[in-house]
Design an enzyme around this catalytic site. Structure first.
Site, short mmCIF file in Angstrom:
data_model
loop_
_atom_site.label_atom_id
_atom_site.label_comp_id
_atom_site.label_asym_id
_atom_site.label_seq_id
_atom_site.Cartn_x
_atom_site.Cartn_y
_atom_site.Cartn_z
N ARG A 296 0.80 -1.23 0.00
CA ARG A 296 0.00 0.00 0.00
C ARG A 296 0.83 1.28 0.00
O ARG A 296 0.46 2.25 -0.64
CB ARG A 296 -0.99 -0.03 1.17
CG ARG A 296 -2.16 -0.92 0.84
CD ARG A 296 -3.18 -1.08 1.94
NE ARG A 296 -4.22 -2.00 1.44
CZ ARG A 296 -5.24 -2.43 2.16
NH1 ARG A 296 -5.38 -2.05 3.42
NH2 ARG A 296 -6.13 -3.25 1.63
N TYR A 441 -6.69 -0.63 -7.01
CA TYR A 441 -6.10 -1.90 -6.56
C TYR A 441 -5.46 -1.80 -5.17
O TYR A 441 -5.39 -0.73 -4.60
CB TYR A 441 -5.19 -2.49 -7.62
CG TYR A 441 -3.94 -1.76 -8.04
CD1 TYR A 441 -3.38 -0.74 -7.31
CD2 TYR A 441 -3.30 -2.16 -9.22
CE1 TYR A 441 -2.21 -0.12 -7.72
CE2 TYR A 441 -2.13 -1.54 -9.64
CZ TYR A 441 -1.59 -0.53 -8.88
OH TYR A 441 -0.44 0.06 -9.28
N GLU A 442 -5.05 -2.92 -4.66
CA GLU A 442 -4.55 -3.02 -3.27
C GLU A 442 -5.58 -2.47 -2.29
O GLU A 442 -5.23 -1.81 -1.30
CB GLU A 442 -3.22 -2.27 -3.12
CG GLU A 442 -2.09 -2.77 -3.97
CD GLU A 442 -1.76 -4.22 -3.78
OE1 GLU A 442 -2.06 -4.77 -2.70
OE2 GLU A 442 -1.22 -4.84 -4.71
N GLY A 443 -6.84 -2.76 -2.52
CA GLY A 443 -7.92 -2.20 -1.72
C GLY A 443 -8.35 -0.89 -2.34
O GLY A 443 -7.54 0.04 -2.44
N GLN A 448 -9.81 1.75 1.83
CA GLN A 448 -8.78 2.40 2.64
C GLN A 448 -9.42 3.34 3.67
O GLN A 448 -9.00 3.42 4.82
CB GLN A 448 -7.84 3.25 1.77
CG GLN A 448 -7.15 2.51 0.64
CD GLN A 448 -6.25 1.41 1.12
OE1 GLN A 448 -5.64 1.52 2.18
NE2 GLN A 448 -6.17 0.33 0.36
#
Lengths: 603, 603
Positions: A296, A441-443, A448
């Site tokens: 992240r 992406y990556e959450g 977040q």
């Protein structure tokens, strides 16, 4: 005009040396006792040279050529594999890896700067090695001795590239819905994995001799939901006594995407693929979160990189492209002559916004990276603990806030180019397309925001946030002490920062209080709350910057770098920071007004 | 789920019939004495059927296939030419054209609705006929009898498509730098045009048997700058007694663009091309501005169309896609079950923002179109004059504000799709790419902002703006009179609208006053000032909407359409309208703080 990427080495050095004073940590850590600013700067210079000469030139060509899928194979664009080999050979993947794992043991902070450069130069290329750090950390923390022996050296060095196989067609952010199965292999060694995973970055390519997939799957006795997921390492090729054998994992196709054309996004079919468990049964998600958290902050730095490269291109263009007349001209002749578009205030506003935001974000991104170093290496346990808390708060803020700003900066830069921005030639429309993915992406950025507000700020009833605010208030108080008449800016920045801290504290209290009776509240204000903290952090970044500049100029240093910093800082407090009050108003609105029901969104 | 475009016919009818009460104008105009709401709705129904069945299905395929350039020829994507023939045959290009020019003589208002539908369904396809109205108006106003005879019927009917040839490599927004030359032809009939034009939409294609270029060029004796430009009509094919001859104009290539892949953006080389002058020598820019102004409201409606189609797709997806659990669940079972993502407040906020903005913009865009009808047809001259003033103020606001919001709505919709939004499949990334251009062409949004503030608001020292505000204040006062207890929303909307009008009046006065001594001021605040008026207009749109809904429900009408309008209006005042204060703060900042000099933007 040159539109080639140039790493902002002077600014990077300023943040590391003057803003963070990183060496004061390094001196307390035995393995860094030899590290000083000049060595760090040499590392960054070397990184910049490699990135500018070998990686950046492949950005436009990679976008044009894209990846080609044919019968299960993926061909990468010309030059990608060669550049990657050099990257591995030069040891860049192991910059911040512990020396006892074969790394160079340098601070994460320097790796954060490297990540920014790579993202600015060629986001698509960076996608290939993007998971190396996360996979390494995951295998280090959770791999069995056997798994570490077979995979860790190759993964850590970058010799084998890795993937993270989470998503399935029916399960995106909601991992509880995953269906991929793992059954113990008849041999008693390992498991057989079957299922389909989608959106797998680098699931197949021709860059490395092997590819290592980290796959979430369910054991036969697994409970449903996220607590029934286990993690497996599944290589494309398996070394057996009889030689190398192809494992049961195949790429079934790649996606046509908005951007990142040079990064293959694969659908991967696992059919009785042999794999080995990483970590405990049913605890796979926890193991994989090690990967995701590491990723992240990298994604956050993509936002910084995109903003930086977009602003660089647009400012180079704006200083050369002649159009229209200057508004405030000192003479008739000047008024009649055509002027570069940078002289038009509307264009300057777009460029100044980007500059003020990207330079502030660099400070905060590196600050987060530095806290990772403190958390890992500070001699004092309570300092390590505090640093871990701060890094954990900063991760979702930087990921979502920086990537949103990166996309906006790219779009603003495109606007500076006018009609030329919309065509491929100047590369800026590619930056807009490429930068958009980092918000997803990556959450997703919404995930977040909920992570920040519900799972971090509210979960400890504001305790961690108070730790963060305490750091900001120390700075505010130092700024307020700068009372020499020539420099009212620093003192007023300190006052403003204090006021913003009070606003954040008050509204956080309101959210927690109202949220007691209104379960939906945190979820409807989370995104604005995250951005509110983002602007607060940028104010902190610029307040300390102004104080440093103040001290330097008071000591007689007339370096133009400081003069520019002061002007940008002043601009930040005058213009972009008005967004803080906007986000505050939105959070306050959320405390008062419920939303119409879900069905109301129908068009 | 269906992601196909469906024209919002009910809302369009609401705006035309209830919000605008357009028939009260129509009844005063002899040529519209037979026109009533039910006929207008029939026209829209028919338009929607055509657009949904014939135009929308070509959107994704056109993007994938794109245009192909080969040896001077451009092949359009499959189906484009056929759909265009049907469009011409059905008479859609002449919907609002005067009957004495062969048109159907219907209100511009209906054409504005048609433009919204076409843009929502297939922006790239719409680019082809996009200049027909402007070219028709230009030839009607400025063409000689001979030019009108040879070109007007074919241009107006759409049988021949048209281009607007302004830009040259060295001259984008700054037309004074144009170099293309025109010399009288030796025959004494017409001129010979030579030069290169870039970014020419539809410069070459296979959709119509002829293409008519309107070209800005300089006569041999022309003064430099914009006052030396003359306008010429230059057909691709010339009818001569000996038959049809190819004129000296060739397409030299098409651009690779971020979006609008199905619309060829051509470089056009004119080599001794035969053309005829339109209007007076050296007055070509004035003639062409007729085209550009007509085009600007069309571009504004592209912003509305993009926001509408993006919101439709995203809401359809959000109501079906199951991910995660609902936040505020009434039972444990419900809390455990997966919920559609529309139940997540963060997703709902994104969708509600789009809904509140797009429905408000539809009102204001149609209001602007209605003023064009008043300006052209009202029996009273002073009413016509006032309408022209209002339309001229509304044009830059709607163009810039709506297109910026259209792009933002598309990006927000993409966010709702998560990772799926980034891939081609759901079409939403295409909307992001396509919508971006509307912020750039027909005058960049920065140019619109300067047009509004410097050339319109400041040029008459706020006179026109006061006319606009007077209309808003009448509405505010009517809303404040809605005092029944069940409906405090309408009255408070009226109060808010009044307060916003006062803010705008005050800050306009400040800008004019401070701008007397600070020539750069209007240029540095113009974009925020334009957005400020944009939000003010949306508040006006929603205030009247709430009052109409109020009256209807007080009269016992429980139509769910009204219930939804009320909820969306309430949401608008609670959440999105906070952006008004943000823009106000930025304009106020601009009144206080100068910008760093141009050189400071350098990266």
């Amino acid at each position: 005009m040159s539109l080639d990427y140039r790493a902002p080495l002077r600014d990077m050095g300023f943040v590391i040396g003057e803003w963070l004073d990183a060496p004061s940590l390094w001196r307390t850590v035995p393995q860094w006792s030899d590290l000083d600013l000049s060595t760090a700067q040499q590392v960054l210079d070397e990184a910049a040279r490699f990135v500018q000469e070998r990686i950046a030139p492949l950005n436009a060509s990679g976008d044009l050529e894209g990846c080609r899928f044919e019968s299960g194979e993926v061909a990468m664009p010309a030059g990608f594999a060669e550049a990657y080999s050099e990257y591995v050979e030069a040891g860049w993947p192991t910059l911040a890896l512990d020396t006892d794992c074969g790394g160079q043991g340098l601070p994460q902070l320097l790796d954060v700067a490297l990540q920014e450069m790579l993202a600015a130069a060629n986001h698509a290329w960076l996608m290939s090695p993007g998971l190396t750090h996360g996979a390494t950390a995951c295998l280090q923390a959770h791999g069995s001795e056997r798994v570490q022996r077979d995979f860790l050296p190759k993964v850590a060095s970058g010799a084998w590239l890795t993937t993270m196989c989470l998503t399935e067609p029916q399960a995106g952010s909601d991992l509880g819905l995953l269906r991929t199965r793992a059954v113990p292999d008849a041999s008693g060694d390992g498991y057989r994995i079957s299922g389909t995973k989608i959106f797998i970055t680098g699931g197949e390519h021709d860059m490395t001799e092997n590819i290592v997939h980290l796959v979430l799957a369910r054991l036969p006795d697994a409970p449903s939901g996220t607590k029934g997921l286990s993690l497996f390492v599944v290589p494309k090729w398996i070394d057996t006594p009889a030689g190398r054998e192809r494992n049961g994992v195949r790429c079934e196709g790649i996606e046509k995407k908005m951007g990142l054309k040079a990064s293959p996004t694969c659908t991967m079919a696992f059919e009785n693929a042999l794999g080995w468990m990483v970590g405990e049964p049913h605890r796979g998600l926890a193991s994989m979160f090690v990967m995701m958290n590491a990723a992240r902050l990298q994604v956050a730095m993509q936002g910084v990189g995109h903003a930086q490269s977009a602003w660089q291109r647009a400012s180079a263009y704006a200083l050369e492209r002649v159009q229209g007349r200057a508004v405030a001209s000192s003479s008739v002749a000047e008024a009649r002559a055509s002027a570069p578009i940078a002289s038009h205030p509307a264009i300057r506003r777009l460029l100044l916004d980007s500059r003020a935001i990207v330079e502030g974000e660099r400070v905060i991104g590196y600050w987060a990276g530095h806290w990772l170093d403190v958390a890992a290496h500070h001699p004092d346990a309570s300092a390590r603990q505090e640093a871990a808390t701060l890094a954990s708060l900063l991760t979702p803020i930087t990921k979502a806030f920086f990537t949103e700003n990166g996309f906006a900066a790219a779009s603003n830069a495109l606007q500076v180019f006018g009609g030329y921005g919309y065509i491929h030639e100047y590369g800026i429309e590619q930056t807009v397309r490429d930068s958009r993915v980092s918000m997803l992406y990556e959450g997703t950025n919404e995930v977040q925001a909920i992570d920040l507000l519900a799972r971090k700020v509210m979960a400890d009833r504001g305790e961690g946030l108070r730790t963060l605010l305490a750091h900001l208030r120390v700075e505010a108080s130092r700024c307020r002490e700068c009372t020499h008449a020539a420099d009212s800016r620093t003192a007023s920045a300190g006052e403003r920062l204090d006021a913003l801290c009070a606003d954040v504290e008050r509204v956080t209290r309101d959210v927690i209080r109202v949220g007691n009776d209104d379960a939906e509240l945190p979820y409807r204000v989370a995104s604005d709350y995250l951005a509110l903290l983002g602007w607060l952090l940028l104010a902190f970044a610029w307040a300390r910057t102004l104080r440093i500049v103040s001290a330097a100029t008071a000591a007689g240093d007339a370096d133009p770098f400081y003069v520019e910093k002061r002007a940008t800082g002043a601009y930040f407090f005058d213009y972009p920071l008005t967004a803080f009050e906007h986000r505050l108003a939105l959070v306050e609105a959320g405390c008062k007004a419920a939303l119409p029901a879900a069905g109301h969104v129908a068009a």
